[in-house]
Write a protein that holds these residues in place. Structure first.
Motif, PDB file in Angstrom:
ATOM      1  N   ASN A 187       0.854  -1.186   0.000  1.00 32.20           N
ATOM      2  CA  ASN A 187       0.000   0.000   0.000  1.00 32.20           C
ATOM      3  C   ASN A 187       0.891   1.236   0.000  1.00 32.20           C
ATOM      4  OD1 ASN A 187      -2.620  -1.442   1.933  1.00 32.20           O
ATOM      5  ND2 ASN A 187      -2.911  -0.449  -0.037  1.00 32.20           N
ATOM      6  N   MET A 188       0.493   2.249  -0.771  1.00 32.90           N
ATOM      7  CA  MET A 188       1.153   3.548  -0.685  1.00 32.90           C
ATOM      8  C   MET A 188       0.494   4.328   0.437  1.00 32.90           C
ATOM      9  SD  MET A 188       1.386   6.528  -3.584  1.00 32.90           S
ATOM     10  CE  MET A 188       1.633   8.240  -3.075  1.00 32.90           C
ATOM     11  N   LEU A 189       1.292   4.900   1.317  1.00 34.33           N
ATOM     12  CA  LEU A 189       0.763   5.644   2.452  1.00 34.33           C
ATOM     13  C   LEU A 189       0.570   7.112   2.089  1.00 34.33           C
ATOM     14  CD1 LEU A 189       2.803   3.878   5.268  1.00 34.33           C
ATOM     15  CD2 LEU A 189       0.613   3.236   4.239  1.00 34.33           C
ATOM     16  N   ALA A 190      -0.074   7.845   2.981  1.00 35.63           N
ATOM     17  CA  ALA A 190      -0.657   9.132   2.602  1.00 35.63           C
ATOM     18  C   ALA A 190       0.301  10.318   2.641  1.00 35.63           C
ATOM     19  CB  ALA A 190      -1.868   9.423   3.497  1.00 35.63           C
ATOM     20  N   LEU A 207       4.753  14.189  -7.015  1.00 37.35           N
ATOM     21  CA  LEU A 207       6.038  14.125  -6.317  1.00 37.35           C
ATOM     22  C   LEU A 207       5.993  13.105  -5.181  1.00 37.35           C
ATOM     23  CD1 LEU A 207       8.887  15.272  -6.068  1.00 37.35           C
ATOM     24  CD2 LEU A 207       7.961  17.045  -4.549  1.00 37.35           C
ATOM     25  N   LEU A 208       4.850  13.032  -4.489  1.00 38.13           N
ATOM     26  CA  LEU A 208       4.685  12.061  -3.410  1.00 38.13           C
ATOM     27  C   LEU A 208       4.701  10.636  -3.973  1.00 38.13           C
ATOM     28  CD1 LEU A 208       4.168  12.437  -0.314  1.00 38.13           C
ATOM     29  CD2 LEU A 208       1.776  11.915  -0.793  1.00 38.13           C
ATOM     30  N   MET A 209       4.041  10.445  -5.118  1.00 30.91           N
ATOM     31  CA  MET A 209       4.021   9.135  -5.746  1.00 30.91           C
ATOM     32  C   MET A 209       5.423   8.712  -6.176  1.00 30.91           C
ATOM     33  SD  MET A 209       2.146   7.813  -9.228  1.00 30.91           S
ATOM     34  CE  MET A 209       0.674   8.776  -8.928  1.00 30.91           C
ATOM     35  N   LEU A 210       6.201   9.647  -6.724  1.00 27.99           N
ATOM     36  CA  LEU A 210       7.548   9.319  -7.168  1.00 27.99           C
ATOM     37  C   LEU A 210       8.408   8.829  -6.007  1.00 27.99           C
ATOM     38  CD1 LEU A 210       8.252  12.282  -9.624  1.00 27.99           C
ATOM     39  CD2 LEU A 210       7.767   9.908 -10.216  1.00 27.99           C
ATOM     40  N   GLU A 211       8.286   9.465  -4.854  1.00 25.89           N
ATOM     41  CA  GLU A 211       9.053   9.023  -3.684  1.00 25.89           C
ATOM     42  C   GLU A 211       8.581   7.660  -3.194  1.00 25.89           C
ATOM     43  OE1 GLU A 211      11.502   8.670  -0.278  1.00 25.89           O
ATOM     44  OE2 GLU A 211      11.690   9.592  -2.268  1.00 25.89           O
ATOM     45  N   ALA A 212       7.264   7.410  -3.228  1.00 26.51           N
ATOM     46  CA  ALA A 212       6.745   6.097  -2.821  1.00 26.51           C
ATOM     47  C   ALA A 212       7.255   4.999  -3.756  1.00 26.51           C
ATOM     48  CB  ALA A 212       5.217   6.122  -2.817  1.00 26.51           C
ATOM     49  N   LEU A 213       7.308   5.291  -5.048  1.00 30.30           N
ATOM     50  CA  LEU A 213       7.819   4.309  -6.007  1.00 30.30           C
ATOM     51  C   LEU A 213       9.301   4.037  -5.773  1.00 30.30           C
ATOM     52  CD1 LEU A 213       6.034   5.591  -9.240  1.00 30.30           C
ATOM     53  CD2 LEU A 213       5.549   3.479  -8.021  1.00 30.30           C
ATOM     54  N   ARG A 214      10.059   5.088  -5.482  1.00 25.85           N
ATOM     55  CA  ARG A 214      11.482   4.899  -5.179  1.00 25.85           C
ATOM     56  C   ARG A 214      11.650   4.012  -3.953  1.00 25.85           C
ATOM     57  NH1 ARG A 214      15.402   6.042  -1.964  1.00 25.85           N
ATOM     58  NH2 ARG A 214      13.935   6.988  -0.506  1.00 25.85           N
ATOM     59  N   GLN A 215      10.855   4.277  -2.914  1.00 27.52           N
ATOM     60  CA  GLN A 215      10.941   3.475  -1.695  1.00 27.52           C
ATOM     61  C   GLN A 215      10.546   2.019  -1.962  1.00 27.52           C
ATOM     62  OE1 GLN A 215       9.038   5.110   1.791  1.00 27.52           O
ATOM     63  NE2 GLN A 215       9.870   7.165   1.447  1.00 27.52           N
TER      64      GLN A 215
END
Length: 331
Positions: A187-190, A207-215
Motif C-alpha cells: 500500500n502507498m501511504l498518505a 512528487l509524493l508518488m515518485l518518492e513512494a515508487l522509489r521506496q
C-alpha cells in the motif's frame, strides 16, 4: 423340529438371495467422470485459483461464476510465461471440446508445472511488464491479505524504515508487503514529513508518488536479498502517468524485480518494474534501474571514485572560466 425346517424353507422361498447385476458403464457416464482428471495446472473447474488462463478460441463453461480474473493467452508458450510470473496463483482452463480439436495443444499444456518460489526470477522486467499489463487486479488474493483495498479498509502499518533507507519512520511511504507469485504488493501511504506542498490538492501529488515508487524499489531489492549493509545507486527512473490518484481510496503498488542476491553475490544491476493501482486499474507505472552494491565498503569505494571524477571536472571547469576571464581582461 419339522416346524423349524418348514419355516427355514419358507424363509428362503419368500426372501431369495439378492445378487445384483453389474451396472453397464454407459458412454455418457465415462464422459462425466473424465473431467475429474486434471494435469498440472490444468483445470476443468475454473475459479479455484485467483487467475484463470484461457486460450484464444476457447470458452469458459456457462455455469462458471467464480472465474472472475481471466487472463487471455494466445498459446501454451505465453501461458508458460504467465505461469512463471504467477506461480501457484494461476490455472489453465481447456474445455473438453478444445482438447479434442487441439490434441497437440492439450499435450503441451499437460507438461506445464508450477515453478518453485525458490527459483530465480524467470525473466527481465521488460518481459514482466508486458505480462503485467495484461493482468487484471488480483482481488481474490488481496482481499485475503493485510493490505487495504477499499475506502473502508484500514491501512496497514508501514514497512520498517531500514527497508527504505530512512532514519525517521514518519517518512516511510509504503506499507509492509504481501507476496503472490513472483510479485510483491504494497500500500502507498498518505503523507511524509520530509515532503510538503504549498497548497492542498484534491488528488495525490505526483512528487509524493515518485518518492513512494522509489521506496518500493529500494524495499524490493532488500526483500529479494540485498543486504542492509549494501546500497543502491539509481541510474534511470522512467514514469508514466495515466490517471489522477484520489486521496481517500487506498493505492496498491504491484512490483516485479529480476534482481536477487545472497552473501556470495557480486555487485550487479537491479531493475524493477512497478504498477500503481487504484480501483483495480493501473493509474501509473514506473521502471527503475539501479546498480546494487553488496556491501557498504564497495559502496564507499565507488563514492570515492565518483568524488575524484567530480573534483577533476570542477578543476577543468574552473580553469576554463579563468582562461576566458583572463582573455577578456587582456582585450
Amino acid at each position: 423340529m419339522l416346524q423349524q425346517t418348514v419355516q427355514r424353507i419358507a424363509g428362503h422361498d419368500f426372501h431369495p438371495a439378492f445378487h445384483p447385476n453389474p451396472t453397464p458403464r454407459l458412454r455418457f457416464q465415462r464422459t462425466i467422470k473424465r473431467p475429474g482428471r486434471d494435469f498440472g495446472i490444468l483445470t476443468l473447474s475454473p475459479g479455484k485459483k485467483p487467475f484463470t488462463m484461457l486460450l484464444e478460441g476457447d470458452t469458459l463453461p456457462l455455469q462458471s461464476v467464480t472465474a472472475l480474473q481471466i487472463v487471455n493467452v494466445s498459446s501454451v508458450e505465453e501461458a508458460s510465461r504467465f505461469l512463471l510470473l504467477l506461480g501457484d496463483t494461476c490455472e489453465l482452463f481447456i474445455s473438453l471440446d478444445y482438447r479434442r480439436a487441439n490434441p497437440g495443444v492439450y499435450a503441451a499444456a499437460k507438461a506445464l508445472y508450477c515453478p518453485s518460489r525458490k527459483d530465480k526470477p524467470p525473466f527481465d522486467i521488460e518481459t514482466a511488464a508486458d505480462l503485467m499489463k495484461k493482468l487484471p487486479f488480483d482481488l481474490k488474493s488481496l482481499l485475503k491479505s493485510p493490505l487495504a483495498i477499499t475506502g473502508d479498509d484500514k491501512l496497514p502499518c508501514s514497512i520498517e524504515k531500514k527497508y527504505v533507507h530512512k532514519k525517521n519512520s514518519s517518512n516511510v511511504l509504503i506499507s509492509d508487503y504481501f507476496s503472490a507469485g513472483r510479485m510483491l504488493y504494497f500500500n502507498m501511504l498518505a503523507s511524509t514529513e520530509e515532503i510538503s506542498f504549498d497548497h492542498v490538492s484534491d488528488h495525490v501529488q505526483g512528487l509524493l508518488m515518485l518518492e513512494a515508487l522509489r521506496q518500493a524499489g529500494v524495499a524490493t531489492a532488500h526483500i529479494q536479498g540485498l543486504s542492509f549493509d549494501g546500497g543502491l545507486a539509481l541510474l534511470n527512473y522512467n514514469t508514466n502517468f495515466f490517471h489522477y490518484l484520489e486521496n481517500d481510496v487506498p493505492v496498491v503498488l504491484r512490483v516485479y524485480c529480476s534482481f536477487t542476491a545472497d552473501e556470495t553475490s557480486e555487485d550487479k544491476d537491479a531493475p524493477i518494474y512497478i504498477q500503481v493501482l487504484q480501483y483495480g486499474r493501473v493509474v501509473a507505472d514506473a521502471t527503475l534501474k539501479a546498480f546494487a552494491f553488496m556491501s557498504s565498503k564497495r559502496y564507499e569505494e565507488q563514492r570515492k571514485r565518483v568524488e575524484k571524477i567530480c573534483t577533476r571536472s570542477k578543476m577543468q571547469f574552473d580553469a576554463k572560466i579563468n582562461r576566458i576571464l583572463h582573455e577578456a581582461a587582456s582585450v
